[in-house]
Motif scaffolding. Structure first.
Motif, PDB file in Angstrom:
ATOM      1  N   SER A   1       0.777  -1.143  -0.155  1.00  0.00           N
ATOM      2  CA  SER A   1       0.011  -0.075  -0.179  1.00  0.00           C
ATOM      3  C   SER A   1       0.988   1.138  -0.096  1.00  0.00           C
ATOM      4  O   SER A   1       2.112   1.096   0.007  1.00  0.00           O
ATOM      5  CB  SER A   1      -0.990   0.000   1.086  1.00  0.00           C
ATOM      6  OG  SER A   1      -0.112   0.132   2.434  1.00  0.00           O
ATOM      7  N   SER A   2       0.180   2.421  -0.001  1.00  0.00           N
ATOM      8  CA  SER A   2       1.161   3.818  -0.010  1.00  0.00           C
ATOM      9  C   SER A   2       0.197   4.618   0.919  1.00  0.00           C
ATOM     10  O   SER A   2      -1.021   4.809   0.931  1.00  0.00           O
ATOM     11  CB  SER A   2       1.032   4.473  -1.579  1.00  0.00           C
ATOM     12  OG  SER A   2       1.927   5.572  -1.209  1.00  0.00           O
TER      13      SER A   2
ATOM     14  N   LYS B   1      -1.998   0.058   8.122  1.00  0.00           N
ATOM     15  CA  LYS B   1      -3.011  -0.745   8.516  1.00  0.00           C
ATOM     16  C   LYS B   1      -3.744  -1.579   7.246  1.00  0.00           C
ATOM     17  O   LYS B   1      -4.178  -2.621   7.175  1.00  0.00           O
ATOM     18  CB  LYS B   1      -4.184   0.261   9.020  1.00  0.00           C
ATOM     19  CG  LYS B   1      -5.686  -0.233   9.193  1.00  0.00           C
ATOM     20  CD  LYS B   1      -6.634   0.636   9.576  1.00  0.00           C
ATOM     21  CE  LYS B   1      -8.255  -0.034   9.940  1.00  0.00           C
ATOM     22  NZ  LYS B   1      -8.618  -0.224   8.407  1.00  0.00           N
ATOM     23  N   MET B   2      -3.817  -0.531   6.341  1.00  0.00           N
ATOM     24  CA  MET B   2      -4.390  -1.363   4.915  1.00  0.00           C
ATOM     25  C   MET B   2      -3.418  -2.544   4.350  1.00  0.00           C
ATOM     26  O   MET B   2      -3.875  -3.605   3.989  1.00  0.00           O
ATOM     27  CB  MET B   2      -4.179  -0.277   3.651  1.00  0.00           C
ATOM     28  CG  MET B   2      -4.950  -0.830   2.416  1.00  0.00           C
ATOM     29  SD  MET B   2      -4.712   0.298   1.226  1.00  0.00           S
ATOM     30  CE  MET B   2      -5.582   1.632   1.655  1.00  0.00           C
ATOM     31  N   ALA B   3      -1.995  -2.457   4.540  1.00  0.00           N
ATOM     32  CA  ALA B   3      -1.261  -3.509   4.022  1.00  0.00           C
ATOM     33  C   ALA B   3      -1.523  -4.709   4.881  1.00  0.00           C
ATOM     34  O   ALA B   3      -1.624  -5.738   4.323  1.00  0.00           O
ATOM     35  CB  ALA B   3       0.203  -3.084   4.070  1.00  0.00           C
ATOM     36  N   MET B   4      -1.351  -4.477   6.202  1.00  0.00           N
ATOM     37  CA  MET B   4      -1.622  -5.470   7.136  1.00  0.00           C
ATOM     38  C   MET B   4      -2.888  -6.181   6.969  1.00  0.00           C
ATOM     39  O   MET B   4      -2.979  -7.484   6.759  1.00  0.00           O
ATOM     40  CB  MET B   4      -1.564  -5.160   8.497  1.00  0.00           C
ATOM     41  CG  MET B   4      -0.282  -4.849   8.986  1.00  0.00           C
ATOM     42  SD  MET B   4       0.065  -4.298  10.858  1.00  0.00           S
ATOM     43  CE  MET B   4      -0.431  -2.675  10.867  1.00  0.00           C
TER      44      MET B   4
ATOM     45  N   HIS C   1       5.777   3.945   0.885  1.00  0.00           N
ATOM     46  CA  HIS C   1       5.725   2.533   0.406  1.00  0.00           C
ATOM     47  C   HIS C   1       5.563   1.449   1.714  1.00  0.00           C
ATOM     48  O   HIS C   1       6.619   1.613   2.647  1.00  0.00           O
ATOM     49  CB  HIS C   1       6.770   2.193  -0.283  1.00  0.00           C
ATOM     50  CG  HIS C   1       7.097   3.233  -1.633  1.00  0.00           C
ATOM     51  ND1 HIS C   1       6.106   3.348  -2.589  1.00  0.00           N
ATOM     52  CD2 HIS C   1       8.202   3.661  -1.694  1.00  0.00           C
ATOM     53  CE1 HIS C   1       6.698   4.338  -3.207  1.00  0.00           C
ATOM     54  NE2 HIS C   1       7.982   4.478  -3.049  1.00  0.00           N
ATOM     55  N   ASN C   2       4.569   0.700   1.709  1.00  0.00           N
ATOM     56  CA  ASN C   2       4.449  -0.254   2.520  1.00  0.00           C
ATOM     57  C   ASN C   2       4.167  -1.587   2.372  1.00  0.00           C
ATOM     58  O   ASN C   2       3.629  -2.041   1.287  1.00  0.00           O
ATOM     59  CB  ASN C   2       3.028   0.021   3.256  1.00  0.00           C
ATOM     60  CG  ASN C   2       3.118   1.588   3.874  1.00  0.00           C
ATOM     61  OD1 ASN C   2       3.949   1.963   4.660  1.00  0.00           O
ATOM     62  ND2 ASN C   2       1.887   2.275   3.648  1.00  0.00           N
ATOM     63  N   SER C   3       4.812  -2.674   3.049  1.00  0.00           N
ATOM     64  CA  SER C   3       4.754  -3.789   2.690  1.00  0.00           C
ATOM     65  C   SER C   3       4.566  -4.748   3.975  1.00  0.00           C
ATOM     66  O   SER C   3       5.167  -4.386   5.034  1.00  0.00           O
ATOM     67  CB  SER C   3       5.989  -4.431   2.199  1.00  0.00           C
ATOM     68  OG  SER C   3       6.067  -5.930   1.614  1.00  0.00           O
TER      69      SER C   3
END
Length: 421
Positions: free
Chosen positions: A269-270, A286-289, A410-412
């Motif tokens: 997510s970003s 939160k969205m990535a998880m 940037h999220n992973s």
């Protein structure tokens, strides 16, 4: 969709130069911070880092070849060699004992910055010299961020998908996700993936100092990385590499491989918020998880352990914990949370890879690596969260989640699960 399993691990860090040493360092709560030896740092605001030390790459790699490589490429190759041996492609003597289908095998290895040391050396030599542009012919291949993956694919004859992901500190997580997708969608059977970084250089330290991102606790180096502590003052720069061997379950079974864990979910997510600061409420994290768990078909209560991004920055640590509480609700109080960056420092583009190795070791050995260097509670952090302070904790770990977030928003998030046939 094919199931994706992990059959090999490679680790090169400031607390261990291979997987067994890394495991021992995690269990012991070892700090890898030490005075910088790679250059004279006496004029810098930060004079310490988590360097890889007591390491001789010629144990596994050709001495002549190493001279043509940047340090980050050498580290990637070294960790990949360990992972390939653990996976049973080579024996302990480095002799090939299983022939992969080269067209169905690849390498996706991330790096946030690439060969910064080589670039710095070439520019310094030019400006301090005669002004005649006599650059090393290997400068560009040593500098560019894709060459960790490139050299691994050449060394092991992997002709399938091969490239680098470059998304700052999320690079390694995105590399693992891309490699897993190639297997899940049937484009490959066997992938070498992870990340490598080596930016303990004048430019690296000076640049992060100028952003006020690094700890300047020069009088207390060993405890400088202190995620979630009230007195945290920035991250400690680390270096090293983490490599995972991913395979389709069918491929691993067919060759009798030892399966270490399963990759069951991942998401990106970003924040779409700021070039370096995280979203203050952790919206993107939160969205990535949440999406990673949804992809895995798991509920928040199924997760036993979260290896957090947890860099030891004042804003970042609290934002991530807010995101965890939003994503997990009441289940957040039943799981263990820790930041292994308190021990290894922040490996930037290699962080997700080496922390994914920690997650798999936690599953294999049923323990939670600690968040070391905690002295003072932060009143902004919910005291009911189990942040596994200072000492490893024994616990059965069936599901572990690895978070990594990078500059640019940037999220992973990657989910690993105990393998059940």
């Amino acid at each position: 969709m094919k199931r994706v399993v992990v059959t090999g691990l490679g680790a090169l860090t400031a607390i261990g130069n291979n997987v067994p040493e890394y495991l021992a360092g995690l269990r012991a709560g070892k700090s890898g911070a030490k005075p910088i030896t790679l250059f004279d740092a006496t004029q810098f605001k930060t004079q310490f880092a988590c360097e890889v030390s007591d390491w001789d790459p010629t144990d596994r790699l050709d001495k002549r070849e190493i001279r043509r490589l940047d340090r980050y490429i050498t580290m990637a190759l070294y960790a990949a060699d360990e992972a390939m041996r653990m996976a049973g492609i080579y024996n302990d003597a480095g002799e090939k004992i299983f022939e992969l289908d080269p067209d169905r095998s690849g390498a996706i290895v991330g790096s946030g910055i690439g060969g910064l040391g080589s670039l710095e050396t070439e520019i310094t030599d030019f400006t301090n010299g005669s002004g005649v542009p006599r650059y090393n012919p290997f400068m560009i291949p040593k500098m560019i961020a894709n060459m960790g993956a490139g050299h691994i694919s050449i060394a092991h004859n992997l002709r399938g998908p091969s490239y680098a992901t470059v998304s700052a500190c999320a690079s390694g997580g995105h590399a693992l996700a891309a490699a897993a997708d190639d297997i899940r969608l049937g484009r490959a059977d066997f992938m070498v993936s992870g990340g490598s970084e080596a930016v303990v250089t004048k430019v690296g330290v000076g640049g992060f100092n100028s952003m006020k991102a690094l700890s300047t606790r020069n009088d207390d180096i060993k405890t400088a990385s202190r995620p979630y502590d009230a007195d945290r003052d920035g991250f400690v720069l680390g270096e090293g590499a983490g490599i995972l061997i991913l395979e389709s379950l069918e491929h691993a079974r067919a060759r009798g491989a030892n399966i270490l864990a399963e990759v069951v979910g991942y998401a990106a997510s970003s924040d779409a918020y700021h070039i370096s600061a995280p979203h203050p409420e952790g919206a993107g994290a939160k969205m990535a998880m949440g999406n990673a768990l949804k992809y895995a078909g798991l509920e928040p209560a199924d997760v036993d352990y979260i290896n957090t991004h947890g860099t030891s920055t004042p804003i970042g640590d609290t934002a991530e914990l807010k995101a965890i509480q939003l994503a997990f609700g009441e289940a957040a109080y039943d799981l263990n949370i820790s930041s292994t960056k308190s021990m290894t420092g922040h490996l930037l583009g290699a962080a997700a890879a080496i922390e994914s190795v920690a997650c798999i070791l936690a599953i294999q050995h049923n323990f939670i690596p600690p968040t070391i260097n905690h002295f003072t509670d932060d009143p902004a952090i919910d005291p009911k969260l189990n942040l596994t302070f200072n000492k490893a904790q024994d616990r059965r770990v069936d599901v572990a989640l690895s978070n990594t977030f990078g500059f640019g928003g940037h999220n992973s998030a990657t989910v690993f699960k105990r393998f059940v046939d």
